[in-house]
Design a protein around this motif. Structure first.
Motif, short mmCIF file in Angstrom:
data_model
loop_
_atom_site.label_atom_id
_atom_site.label_comp_id
_atom_site.label_asym_id
_atom_site.label_seq_id
_atom_site.Cartn_x
_atom_site.Cartn_y
_atom_site.Cartn_z
N MET A 1 7.71 52.76 26.47
CA MET A 1 8.28 53.11 27.76
C MET A 1 9.70 52.55 27.86
N PHE A 2 10.60 53.39 28.34
CA PHE A 2 11.98 52.97 28.55
C PHE A 2 12.10 52.21 29.86
N ILE A 3 12.99 51.24 29.86
CA ILE A 3 13.37 50.54 31.07
C ILE A 3 14.80 50.95 31.38
N ILE A 4 15.04 51.33 32.62
CA ILE A 4 16.38 51.66 33.09
C ILE A 4 16.79 50.57 34.07
N PHE A 5 17.82 49.81 33.71
CA PHE A 5 18.40 48.83 34.63
C PHE A 5 19.42 49.59 35.47
N LEU A 6 19.15 49.68 36.76
CA LEU A 6 19.91 50.57 37.63
C LEU A 6 20.73 49.81 38.65
N ASP A 7 22.02 50.07 38.61
CA ASP A 7 22.93 49.63 39.66
C ASP A 7 22.87 50.69 40.76
N ILE A 31 21.52 61.68 42.59
CA ILE A 31 20.04 61.66 42.61
C ILE A 31 19.49 62.77 41.73
N ALA A 32 20.05 63.96 41.85
CA ALA A 32 19.56 65.10 41.07
C ALA A 32 19.70 64.86 39.57
N TRP A 33 20.85 64.33 39.13
CA TRP A 33 21.04 64.08 37.70
C TRP A 33 20.15 62.96 37.19
N LEU A 34 19.96 61.91 38.01
CA LEU A 34 19.04 60.84 37.59
C LEU A 34 17.62 61.37 37.50
N ASN A 35 17.19 62.15 38.47
CA ASN A 35 15.83 62.71 38.42
C ASN A 35 15.64 63.62 37.22
N LYS A 36 16.68 64.34 36.85
CA LYS A 36 16.61 65.18 35.65
C LYS A 36 16.40 64.29 34.41
N LEU A 37 17.10 63.18 34.35
CA LEU A 37 16.92 62.23 33.24
C LEU A 37 15.49 61.67 33.24
N PHE A 38 15.02 61.27 34.41
CA PHE A 38 13.68 60.67 34.50
C PHE A 38 12.59 61.66 34.11
N ALA A 39 12.84 62.95 34.31
CA ALA A 39 11.87 63.97 33.92
C ALA A 39 11.78 64.11 32.40
N LYS A 40 12.82 63.67 31.70
CA LYS A 40 12.86 63.79 30.24
C LYS A 40 12.27 62.59 29.51
N ILE A 41 12.23 61.43 30.17
CA ILE A 41 11.77 60.23 29.49
C ILE A 41 10.73 59.50 30.32
N ASP A 42 9.84 58.80 29.65
CA ASP A 42 8.86 57.95 30.31
C ASP A 42 9.54 56.61 30.57
N CYS A 43 9.81 56.31 31.83
CA CYS A 43 10.57 55.10 32.12
C CYS A 43 10.16 54.46 33.44
N CYS A 97 14.01 49.35 23.92
CA CYS A 97 13.95 50.66 24.59
C CYS A 97 14.42 50.53 26.03
N TYR A 98 15.74 50.40 26.20
CA TYR A 98 16.26 50.26 27.56
C TYR A 98 17.69 50.78 27.63
N LEU A 99 18.08 51.13 28.85
CA LEU A 99 19.45 51.50 29.16
C LEU A 99 19.89 50.78 30.42
N VAL A 100 21.16 50.45 30.48
CA VAL A 100 21.77 49.88 31.68
C VAL A 100 22.71 50.94 32.23
N ILE A 101 22.52 51.32 33.49
CA ILE A 101 23.40 52.30 34.14
C ILE A 101 24.15 51.57 35.24
N ASP A 102 25.47 51.45 35.07
CA ASP A 102 26.26 50.61 35.97
C ASP A 102 27.71 51.09 36.00
N ASP A 103 28.40 50.81 37.10
CA ASP A 103 29.81 51.17 37.19
C ASP A 103 30.73 49.97 36.99
N ASN A 104 30.15 48.81 36.72
CA ASN A 104 30.94 47.60 36.46
C ASN A 104 30.30 46.88 35.28
N ILE A 105 30.84 47.10 34.09
CA ILE A 105 30.15 46.61 32.89
C ILE A 105 30.83 45.42 32.22
#
Length: 142
Positions: A1-7, A31-43, A97-105
């Protein structure tokens, strides 16, 4: 399972966000683009946003109700976001198995490999999470 660290600010909240009686209305495109991503991966989502300092986990779950994914937990509050994410990964024995999604890296890059980071550049001022970030995430996952 993927973990998404979400800002949140700059990823879900942008100049297109508004408030209503029930709380914030996140940018609908983000929201729509994130939900599209979540539909593609188990996270699962781990909230790494500063919002975790102002909202309890149940409040975050309510605010993020439009995301079609489980809000699992939050990162600990420590000296900076990179260390907070790294600490969560260590404490939860989750290493690759993780991604960090952030606008300040800036601080995140000190602790987390770039291959695990989706940088939402100028997120708040422009568009937040978008098609380009969705594609970047899919490319990093595969």
């Amino acid at each position: 399972m993927f973990i998404i660290f979400l800002d949140i600010d700059g990823v879900l909240t942008t100049v297109n966000s508004e408030y209503d009686e029930q709380g914030i209305v996140f940018d609908p495109s983000a929201i729509a683009w994130l939900n599209k991503l979540f539909a593609k991966i188990d996270c699962k989502i781990v909230v790494s946003s500063a919002w975790r300092e102002s909202y309890r986990l149940d409040e975050l779950r309510r605010e993020l109700r439009n995301l079609n994914v489980e809000i699992d937990s939050t990162t600990p509050v420590l000296s900076h976001r990179g260390i907070e994410i790294q600490t969560w990964l260590t404490e939860n024995k989750h290493s690759n198995c993780y991604l960090v999604i952030d606008d300040n890296i800036k601080e995140i890059e000190q602790c987390i490999p770039k291959k695990n980071i989706i940088y939402v550049e100028n997120g708040f001022e422009e568009r937040g999470f978008s098609k380009i970030h969705y594609q970047m995430a899919l490319d990093k996952i595969s």
